[in-house]
Design a protein around this motif. Structure first.
Motif, mmCIF file in Angstrom:
data_model
loop_
_atom_site.group_PDB
_atom_site.id
_atom_site.type_symbol
_atom_site.label_atom_id
_atom_site.label_comp_id
_atom_site.label_asym_id
_atom_site.label_seq_id
_atom_site.Cartn_x
_atom_site.Cartn_y
_atom_site.Cartn_z
ATOM 1 N N GLU A 61 78.551 104.857 -32.774
ATOM 2 C CA GLU A 61 78.969 104.318 -34.066
ATOM 3 C C GLU A 61 79.744 103.015 -33.904
ATOM 4 N N VAL A 62 80.561 102.923 -32.853
ATOM 5 C CA VAL A 62 81.269 101.668 -32.583
ATOM 6 C C VAL A 62 80.264 100.564 -32.268
ATOM 7 N N CYS A 63 79.240 100.901 -31.507
ATOM 8 C CA CYS A 63 78.206 99.933 -31.167
ATOM 9 C C CYS A 63 77.485 99.445 -32.423
ATOM 10 N N ARG A 64 77.152 100.371 -33.314
ATOM 11 C CA ARG A 64 76.499 99.983 -34.576
ATOM 12 C C ARG A 64 77.418 99.084 -35.401
ATOM 13 N N THR A 72 80.112 89.316 -31.115
ATOM 14 C CA THR A 72 79.305 88.954 -29.950
ATOM 15 C C THR A 72 79.735 89.640 -28.669
ATOM 16 N N THR A 73 80.715 90.541 -28.747
ATOM 17 C CA THR A 73 81.157 91.267 -27.552
ATOM 18 C C THR A 73 79.992 92.035 -26.930
ATOM 19 N N ARG A 74 79.838 91.912 -25.610
ATOM 20 C CA ARG A 74 78.816 92.671 -24.897
ATOM 21 C C ARG A 74 79.269 94.122 -24.759
ATOM 22 N N VAL A 75 78.321 95.051 -24.835
ATOM 23 C CA VAL A 75 78.659 96.476 -24.842
ATOM 24 C C VAL A 75 78.027 97.196 -23.659
ATOM 25 N N LEU A 76 78.856 97.941 -22.933
ATOM 26 C CA LEU A 76 78.405 98.829 -21.872
ATOM 27 C C LEU A 76 78.736 100.253 -22.294
ATOM 28 N N LEU A 91 70.412 101.879 -25.602
ATOM 29 C CA LEU A 91 70.100 100.454 -25.637
ATOM 30 C C LEU A 91 69.538 100.054 -26.990
ATOM 31 N N GLY A 92 68.833 100.983 -27.630
ATOM 32 C CA GLY A 92 68.283 100.697 -28.949
ATOM 33 C C GLY A 92 69.339 100.523 -30.013
ATOM 34 N N LEU A 93 70.542 101.031 -29.773
ATOM 35 C CA LEU A 93 71.640 100.877 -30.730
ATOM 36 C C LEU A 93 72.198 99.466 -30.731
ATOM 37 N N GLY A 94 71.832 98.693 -29.707
ATOM 38 C CA GLY A 94 72.359 97.347 -29.579
ATOM 39 C C GLY A 94 73.232 97.159 -28.364
ATOM 40 N N ALA A 95 73.391 98.205 -27.558
ATOM 41 C CA ALA A 95 74.166 98.080 -26.322
ATOM 42 C C ALA A 95 73.451 97.156 -25.348
ATOM 43 N N ASP A 96 74.226 96.493 -24.491
ATOM 44 C CA ASP A 96 73.661 95.573 -23.510
ATOM 45 C C ASP A 96 73.412 96.235 -22.165
ATOM 46 N N ASP A 97 74.100 97.337 -21.894
ATOM 47 C CA ASP A 97 73.913 98.038 -20.628
ATOM 48 C C ASP A 97 74.360 99.485 -20.813
ATOM 49 N N TYR A 98 74.040 100.298 -19.810
ATOM 50 C CA TYR A 98 74.199 101.749 -19.922
ATOM 51 C C TYR A 98 74.489 102.280 -18.531
#
Length: 221
Positions: A61-64, A72-76, A91-98
């Protein structure tokens, strides 16, 4: 680089935060999704490390929220779920890495650094100016081939000044990018850190103070 770590496992979050600070990153730590959104709405972070399975507002939810808000913060994303479907969904939520738990801390650091380099504009892993070489990946600093022993904060300040590529950087900007949310904006910590960094760099002087404006790293104008 400024990083936000959000994980409801407090010991895990605090350990990650302490380890990243030793890598010269400015790190804020919180333990739930609401706290993450609050900080992301106020501070500018290069990277947010989010536990996907936090109670209440989850990492998903934070990622969404980040995507919807145009931040523009990158998300892991961190999670115990290791399946391909889980990774694809994250990754489909918009995260940049996992990254799945458990993980090697060195890998976490490398992934955060890689995400930081993907910020706009892109930042190379090795920065250089007039004989001063800062290798962020190896965490080393040289001046004319001489090894410099920099503290994490000196390294972070040098990184910000080198990234500026000759632009004047204000004390406020240095405080925002190289220190965490607990830094006292009325202290002399920026001036003192710049002074010790300047002394370690030696001659010819490379950091120049512009009264009432800030600091510039580069050859004398």
């Amino acid at each position: 680089m400024r990083v936000l770590v959000a994980d409801d496992e407090r010991l895990m979050a605090d350990m990650i935060g302490a380890g990243l600070r030793r890598q010269a990153m400015a790190v804020d730590v919180c333990y739930d999704g609401d706290g993450a959104v609050e900080r992301l709405g106020v501070n500018r972070y290069d990277v947010a490390v989010l536990d996907r399975d936090m109670p209440g507002r989850t990492g998903d939810e934070v990622c969404r929220w980040l995507v919807d808000a145009g931040v523009t913060t990158r998300v892991l994303l961190l999670t115990a779920a290791a399946g391909i479907r889980d990774r694809v969904e994250g990754l489909g939520l918009g995260a940049d890495d996992y990254l799945t738990k458990p993980f090697a801390f060195a890998e976490l650091v490398a992934r955060i650094q890689a995400l930081g380099r993907r910020s706009a504009p892109a930042v190379p892993p090795v920065l250089e100016c007039d004989g001063f070489v800062l290798d962020v990946g190896r965490h080393t600093a040289l001046r004319d081939g001489r090894v410099l022993s920099l503290t994490p904060k000196e390294f972070a300040v040098a990184h910000v000044l080198l990234r500026a590529a000759g632009r004047v950087v204000s004390a406020e900007e240095l405080l925002e990018q190289a220190w965490d949310e607990h830094a006292d904006p009325f202290s002399h910590v920026v001036r003192v850190t710049v002074m010790t960094l300047r002394r370690k760099l030696g001659d010819p002087p490379l950091i120049h103070t512009l009264p009432r404006a800030g600091y510039r790293l580069g050859p004398a104008a």
